[in-house]
Scaffold this active site. Structure first.
Site, PDB file in Angstrom:
ATOM      1  N   HIS A  90      19.393  21.649  55.888  1.00 41.15           N
ATOM      2  CA  HIS A  90      19.127  22.231  56.418  1.00 41.15           C
ATOM      3  C   HIS A  90      19.615  22.667  58.299  1.00 41.15           C
ATOM      4  O   HIS A  90      20.208  21.771  58.538  1.00 41.15           O
ATOM      5  CB  HIS A  90      17.766  21.744  57.406  1.00 41.15           C
ATOM      6  CG  HIS A  90      16.939  21.422  55.700  1.00 41.15           C
ATOM      7  ND1 HIS A  90      15.487  20.693  55.949  1.00 41.15           N
ATOM      8  CD2 HIS A  90      16.695  22.434  54.604  1.00 41.15           C
ATOM      9  CE1 HIS A  90      15.325  20.623  55.183  1.00 41.15           C
ATOM     10  NE2 HIS A  90      15.285  21.827  54.207  1.00 41.15           N
ATOM     11  N   GLU A  93      18.874  21.011  61.891  1.00 42.32           N
ATOM     12  CA  GLU A  93      18.905  19.758  61.213  1.00 42.32           C
ATOM     13  C   GLU A  93      20.129  19.192  61.609  1.00 42.32           C
ATOM     14  O   GLU A  93      20.655  18.945  60.991  1.00 42.32           O
ATOM     15  CB  GLU A  93      18.168  19.432  60.712  1.00 42.32           C
ATOM     16  CG  GLU A  93      16.891  19.565  60.613  1.00 42.32           C
ATOM     17  CD  GLU A  93      16.205  18.852  59.018  1.00 42.32           C
ATOM     18  OE1 GLU A  93      16.191  18.512  58.428  1.00 42.32           O
ATOM     19  OE2 GLU A  93      14.698  20.169  58.708  1.00 42.32           O
ATOM     20  N   HIS A 214      18.633  13.801  57.263  1.00 40.40           N
ATOM     21  CA  HIS A 214      18.140  15.829  58.164  1.00 40.40           C
ATOM     22  C   HIS A 214      17.548  15.102  59.567  1.00 40.40           C
ATOM     23  O   HIS A 214      17.980  14.419  59.689  1.00 40.40           O
ATOM     24  CB  HIS A 214      16.839  14.957  57.109  1.00 40.40           C
ATOM     25  CG  HIS A 214      16.904  16.431  55.610  1.00 40.40           C
ATOM     26  ND1 HIS A 214      16.395  18.060  55.330  1.00 40.40           N
ATOM     27  CD2 HIS A 214      17.954  16.015  54.738  1.00 40.40           C
ATOM     28  CE1 HIS A 214      16.335  17.880  54.014  1.00 40.40           C
ATOM     29  NE2 HIS A 214      17.003  17.158  53.708  1.00 40.40           N
ATOM     30  N   GLU A 309      15.808  10.761  57.821  1.00 36.90           N
ATOM     31  CA  GLU A 309      14.765  11.743  58.770  1.00 36.90           C
ATOM     32  C   GLU A 309      16.145  10.711  59.982  1.00 36.90           C
ATOM     33  O   GLU A 309      15.077   9.809  60.424  1.00 36.90           O
ATOM     34  CB  GLU A 309      13.679  12.121  58.745  1.00 36.90           C
ATOM     35  CG  GLU A 309      13.552  12.726  57.435  1.00 36.90           C
ATOM     36  CD  GLU A 309      13.318  14.452  57.307  1.00 36.90           C
ATOM     37  OE1 GLU A 309      13.629  14.756  58.457  1.00 36.90           O
ATOM     38  OE2 GLU A 309      13.037  14.156  56.324  1.00 36.90           O
TER      39      GLU A 309
END
Length: 479
Positions: A90, A93, A214, A309
């Site tokens: 992404h 990110e 991410h 994440e």
């Protein structure tokens, strides 16, 4: 005397404490990212190799560039596992992109300085690092006042979310138990150039372990990412659930904050404190994702992948990047070491010729159980294999029907830290008509029994739900 130019010339300014805030505290655009990779390749020519797997959808000449670190970086070596980090899928990110750039500089620097642990890691692992899978999205996000909007730059140049663009193999595995690995899929115009390039990369490289970096929360997320039930939040256990939990924990526990209680990240988790859960989550239990890269790795190849994440802010200020590096450095390196858990070996015939595409089947015997792990892996073109496993007792079986007999061996896995996987080689004798018939019967019943058990578990869950509903109904009538 100004020591910064000297340290830059020595290649130490990315990692030396005196230089923090100079290079680490900086968001690298596409050209600068390539320059860092080229600088590392120049400083460590014997252990690095640069290559591209394809171009992006934006038609601006940007490519998906990868750097390899290994003692023989340009080719696969028999018995040496392959690992990958993919960042910036992404585009908005960006922390992962900067962390892996910091890491390749650190690994090169430490290798040259004689750090024995880093030298062993690089000498025994072929490490592939893609700092940006979506450089077009990064440019959009960077132009958006350093990514202030939650979504601008998330998708590629065609406005497609790349982490929803892979084949939906979860649907196939949930509805057909006849095959449990290397699932077939059809190429389609809906797949973006970035997705197609990564799919081919995964299928054609014998990756063993991977992580997809991410941002937007702080948690290590493991398969399955898509729920079986179709519910938005529903734990979807893979056959290797124990191993995936082990892998996710290996990252979370080596991160400085991930496994500790911390403030929830809004709006991603709606108040979830993943720190209370050890910093890990099953993907589908968090929220169900169809067409994700994580599950594609597991179901289309031998590669186990988790999604990391790395923090609440997707595009944090550059001044925050040194702290992200400090928080993640040990976790990033320790996770690569997990490529060496379980067993590895070579499958060959009686003349010592390697057997490609042999199937490795594993039955968990730990604690007296006798549970077939319904996810096989296959040998590479040179007959080598790697099977990630948590500590325990197992039967590992190699099969190459119909030409060869299956051979099984009992193993005890302990996974000592920073040690290569236990070697379990196989020599397969030629099959006879009788042995072929027997193996066919065993394999068919093994798959049938596994599917039957899965149906029984689903029936049990439905019965439990009905009991809860009935209890609630009766309680309502008596109140």
């Amino acid at each position: 005397m100004n020591v910064i130019p000297l340290l830059l010339a020595l290649g130490l300014c990315y990692t030396g404490s005196i230089c923090k805030g100079f290079e680490i505290a900086h968001h690298h655009n596409y050209e600068e990212m390539l320059q860092v990779m080229e600088d590392v390749a120049e400083k460590c020519p014997n252990i690095t190799y640069l290559y591209s797997i394809g171009e992006t959808a934006g038609n601006k000449g940007r490519e998906l560039v990868v750097i390899v670190l290994s003692d023989n970086p340009e080719k696969h070596e028999v018995g040496e596992p392959e690992f990958k980090y993919v960042a910036n899928m992404h585009g908005n990110e960006v922390v992962g992109r900067e962390l892996v750039l910091d890491m390749i500089v650190y690994l090169c620097d430490q290798y040259n300085r004689g750090n024995k642990t880093i030298q062993k890691l690089i000498d025994t692992t072929r490490i592939h690092i893609m700092p940006s899978m979506n450089p077009d999205g990064w440019e959009k996000a960077d132009g958006n006042q350093a990514g202030k909007d939650w979504l601008v730059g998330r998708s590629n140049a065609n406005n497609v979310d790349l982490n929803r663009n892979f084949p939906d193999l979860d649907y196939k595995i949930y509805h057909d138990q006849s095959k449990n690995n290397h699932l077939d899929f059809q190429y389609s115009p809906v797949f973006q150039p970035e997705t197609m390039a990564v799919m081919d990369w995964i299928i054609n490289t014998p990756f063993v372990l991977s992580a997809n970096l991410h941002g937007g929360d702080l948690v290590a997320n493991y398969p399955y990412d898509e729920s079986r039930s179709g519910n938005k939040q529903d734990y979807a256990k893979s056959p290797d659930d124990n191993t995936f939990v082990y892998l996710a924990e290996s990252y979370a526990e080596n991160h400085k904050e991930m496994s500790e209680s911390h403030e929830p990240c809004e709006p991603m988790d709606e108040g979830d404190d993943f720190g209370e859960k050890g910093g890990i989550t099953n993907g589908a239990e968090w929220y169900s994702v169809s067409g994700g890269m994580q599950d594609f790795n597991y179901l289309a190849s031998n590669c186990f992948e988790i999604t990391l994440e790395l923090g609440c802010e997707k595009f944090p200020p550059a001044s925050d990047l040194p702290k992200y590096w400090d928080d993640n450095k040990n976790a990033l390196i320790e996770y690569i070491w997990q490529t060496h858990i379980g067993v590895k070996g070579v499958v060959a015939d009686e003349n010592n010729n390697p057997i490609a595409d042999a199937v490795i089947k594993v039955t968990n015997l730990t604690g007296g159980q006798n549970k077939y792990i319904n996810h096989d892996i296959t040998t590479g073109q040179q007959g080598d294999y790697w099977r990630l496993l948590v500590p325990g007792q197992y039967e590992v079986k190699a099969c190459a029907a119909p030409k060869y007999k299956c051979v099984g061996k009992m193993v005890t896995i302990t996974n000592p830290r920073h040690t290569e996987a236990q070697v379990v080689n196989f020599i397969l004798p030629a099959a006879t008509a009788k042995s072929q018939k027997r193996e066919k019967f065993v394999n068919e019943n093994q798959v049938f029994n596994t599917a039957e058990k899965a149906n029984e578990e689903a029936d049990y869950e439905r019965m439990a739900e009905l009991k809860e509903l009935l209890a609630a109904y009766l309680k309502g009538r008596t109140n």
